[in-house]
Design a protein around this motif. Structure first.
Motif, short mmCIF file in Angstrom:
data_model
loop_
_atom_site.label_atom_id
_atom_site.label_comp_id
_atom_site.label_asym_id
_atom_site.label_seq_id
_atom_site.Cartn_x
_atom_site.Cartn_y
_atom_site.Cartn_z
N SER A 190 21.64 38.84 27.32
CA SER A 190 21.89 38.88 28.76
C SER A 190 21.16 40.38 29.21
O SER A 190 21.16 40.59 30.34
N PHE A 191 20.85 41.35 28.58
CA PHE A 191 19.97 42.44 28.73
C PHE A 191 18.80 41.94 29.60
O PHE A 191 18.52 42.35 30.68
N TYR A 192 17.98 41.07 28.98
CA TYR A 192 16.64 40.55 29.46
C TYR A 192 17.09 39.77 30.69
O TYR A 192 16.38 39.85 31.89
N VAL A 193 18.23 39.03 30.80
CA VAL A 193 18.42 38.10 31.96
C VAL A 193 18.83 39.00 33.18
O VAL A 193 18.28 38.85 34.26
N LEU A 194 19.54 40.28 32.85
CA LEU A 194 19.95 41.14 33.96
C LEU A 194 18.62 41.77 34.43
O LEU A 194 18.52 42.27 35.57
N ALA A 195 17.81 42.30 33.58
CA ALA A 195 16.63 42.86 33.95
C ALA A 195 15.82 42.07 34.58
O ALA A 195 15.22 42.46 35.75
N ALA A 196 15.71 40.57 34.55
CA ALA A 196 14.77 39.91 35.17
C ALA A 196 15.48 39.60 36.60
O ALA A 196 14.80 39.59 37.70
N VAL A 197 16.65 39.71 36.77
CA VAL A 197 17.32 39.48 37.85
C VAL A 197 17.25 40.53 38.69
O VAL A 197 16.86 40.41 39.99
N PHE A 198 17.16 41.68 38.17
CA PHE A 198 16.95 42.86 38.84
C PHE A 198 15.40 43.19 39.14
O PHE A 198 15.16 43.67 40.49
N ALA A 199 14.51 42.48 38.31
CA ALA A 199 13.13 42.55 38.92
C ALA A 199 12.87 41.82 40.16
O ALA A 199 11.95 42.02 41.01
N LEU A 200 13.52 40.62 40.14
CA LEU A 200 13.36 39.76 41.36
C LEU A 200 13.91 40.17 42.41
O LEU A 200 13.67 40.18 43.56
N PHE A 201 15.05 41.14 42.59
CA PHE A 201 15.74 41.61 43.46
C PHE A 201 14.94 42.94 44.12
O PHE A 201 14.58 42.93 45.08
N VAL A 202 14.27 43.58 43.16
CA VAL A 202 13.19 44.44 43.73
C VAL A 202 11.89 43.81 44.34
O VAL A 202 11.52 44.46 45.35
N LEU A 203 11.58 42.94 43.74
CA LEU A 203 10.47 42.12 44.17
C LEU A 203 10.66 41.60 45.62
O LEU A 203 10.00 41.48 46.49
N PHE A 204 12.08 41.07 45.66
CA PHE A 204 12.52 40.74 47.24
C PHE A 204 12.50 41.62 48.27
O PHE A 204 12.19 41.42 49.26
N LEU A 205 12.90 42.73 47.85
CA LEU A 205 13.13 43.96 48.73
C LEU A 205 11.56 44.25 49.33
O LEU A 205 11.57 44.59 50.41
N TYR A 206 10.66 44.78 48.01
CA TYR A 206 9.49 45.46 48.39
C TYR A 206 8.29 44.24 48.55
O TYR A 206 7.06 44.68 48.81
N GLY A 207 8.63 43.09 48.05
CA GLY A 207 7.63 42.09 48.37
C GLY A 207 6.81 42.02 49.80
O GLY A 207 5.55 41.93 49.91
N PRO A 208 7.66 42.02 50.80
CA PRO A 208 6.96 41.91 52.03
C PRO A 208 6.32 43.01 52.63
O PRO A 208 5.23 43.05 52.97
N VAL A 209 6.81 44.35 52.13
CA VAL A 209 5.90 45.42 52.37
C VAL A 209 4.55 45.65 51.53
O VAL A 209 3.42 45.57 52.29
N ILE A 210 4.74 45.19 50.43
CA ILE A 210 3.39 45.19 49.61
C ILE A 210 2.45 44.01 50.02
O ILE A 210 1.30 44.33 50.15
N THR A 211 2.82 42.81 50.49
CA THR A 211 2.05 41.86 51.22
C THR A 211 1.48 42.11 52.38
O THR A 211 0.32 41.96 52.54
N ILE A 212 2.15 43.00 53.27
CA ILE A 212 1.74 43.41 54.63
C ILE A 212 0.55 44.49 54.33
O ILE A 212 -0.53 44.45 54.95
N LEU A 213 0.89 45.24 53.20
CA LEU A 213 -0.05 46.38 52.76
C LEU A 213 -1.31 45.72 52.38
O LEU A 213 -2.62 46.40 52.75
N ILE A 214 -1.42 44.85 51.56
CA ILE A 214 -2.50 44.17 51.21
C ILE A 214 -3.42 43.35 52.22
O ILE A 214 -4.41 43.76 52.28
N LEU A 215 -2.52 42.59 53.09
CA LEU A 215 -3.17 41.82 54.23
C LEU A 215 -3.73 42.76 54.99
O LEU A 215 -4.84 42.27 55.97
N SER A 216 -3.40 44.02 55.18
CA SER A 216 -3.87 44.83 56.43
C SER A 216 -5.39 45.45 55.94
O SER A 216 -6.06 45.66 56.85
N PHE A 217 -6.09 45.12 54.68
CA PHE A 217 -7.18 45.43 54.32
C PHE A 217 -8.18 44.20 54.22
O PHE A 217 -8.94 44.14 53.43
#
Length: 300
Positions: free
Chosen positions: A8-35
């Motif tokens: 269950s620890f690894y399942v919850l860790a994966a869910v949390f990682a996906l949540f963080v990616l969902f939050l900051y993925g758009p910002v990271i994408t825009i940062l990369i594409l701006s270059f």
């Protein structure tokens, strides 16, 4: 022997990682594409790597003058930040004691949080239109020529726009300061008064230093909430445009990574404000610990 982690620890860790990616993925994408390179588009894969679009942004090529919106947002954000801190601290001090109408005043102050932002913005704009109509009626009734020649509208960046942003930032500041002062130990103030301090000296040298980290947090809320606020700005700014308003307009006309470069710049400014606030809190806490250590050595 260390205990093996359950599945269950690894399942919850994966869910949390996906949540963080969902939050900051758009910002990271825009940062990369701006270059993107000079021939790059709005999507992956990237066509080269350069700061070409930042140079174009700085030169204003192909865009409206975004420096005006940037400067308007910066000025308004700083003023909103100062007013939010001042009003929140004063209200926090006032609400330490109950007074007649305090409950009604509290719920009135935070009521704008549950109202749709676009409705609040429209209501403020209508209020200022009523002010404009009233001024014109007075000019008609009394034949005041200088009003006809000089008066245009009461709607503006530091009138209706300021009110719209404060209706968003103040409730957050009030809630923070109410929570802080509800936990504040009044014995420190009593000790200061026993030593001969006046009320103002007690607030300045005892209360404010103790709540300083929370005040910095209120300031951070005030600026960042104002900096990227769009719905409450949409109807209440009059002829002045803030940066979020210009960004919304540009999303329908700009077809180059320049819009991503602008997003990266505005995000960098927000991160700079956050870093400044955290640094200020760190310095305040460090000074407090040093003063406490010096006082302890003096007692010894």
């Amino acid at each position: 022997m260390s205990e093996k982690r359950p599945r269950s620890f690894y399942v919850l860790a994966a869910v949390f990682a996906l949540f963080v990616l969902f939050l900051y993925g758009p910002v990271i994408t825009i940062l990369i594409l701006s270059f993107q390179g000079p021939q790059g588009g709005l999507t992956f894969p990237m066509n080269g790597f350069s700061v070409h679009w930042f140079e174009q942004l700085w030169q204003g090529a192909g865009l409206v003058d975004i420096s005006i919106g940037l400067w308007n947002s910066l000025k308004l954000g700083l003023l909103v930040m100062v007013l939010t801190v001042v009003f929140s601290v004063m209200a926090g001090l006032a609400f330490r004691r109950r007074f007649r109408g305090s409950t009604l005043l509290f719920y009135t102050a935070i009521a704008s949080l549950i109202m749709p932002s676009i409705i609040v913005s429209l209501g403020i704009a209508l209020e200022f239109h009523i002010v404009d109509d009233t001024v014109m009626k007075i000019a008609d009734a009394y034949d005041v020529e200088w009003l006809y020649d000089n008066y245009q509208t009461a709607t503006g960046l530091f009138t209706s726009g300021l009110g719209a942003h404060l209706s968003w930032t103040l409730p957050f500041g009030l809630l923070i300061m109410f929570a802080v002062f509800n936990r504040f130990d009044k014995s420190y103030e009593e000790a200061a008064r026993d030593l001969g301090a006046t009320s103002w000296q007690t607030i300045r040298h005892v209360v404010l230093p103790m709540v300083a980290p929370s005040v910095v947090g209120v300031a951070l809320f005030g600026f960042t909430l104002s900096w990227d606020e769009l719905p409450r700005s949409s109807q209440a700014m009059g002829a002045a445009n803030t940066l979020p308003i210009q960004l919304q307009a540009l999303t329908t006309t700009v077809t180059t990574p320049m819009i991503y470069a602008l997003g990266t710049v505005t995000t960098a400014i927000s991160l700079l404000v956050i870093a400044t606030a955290l640094t200020t809190v760190f310095i305040v806490q460090k000074r407090r610990r040093r003063h406490g250590s010096d006082a302890g050595q003096g007692v010894v």
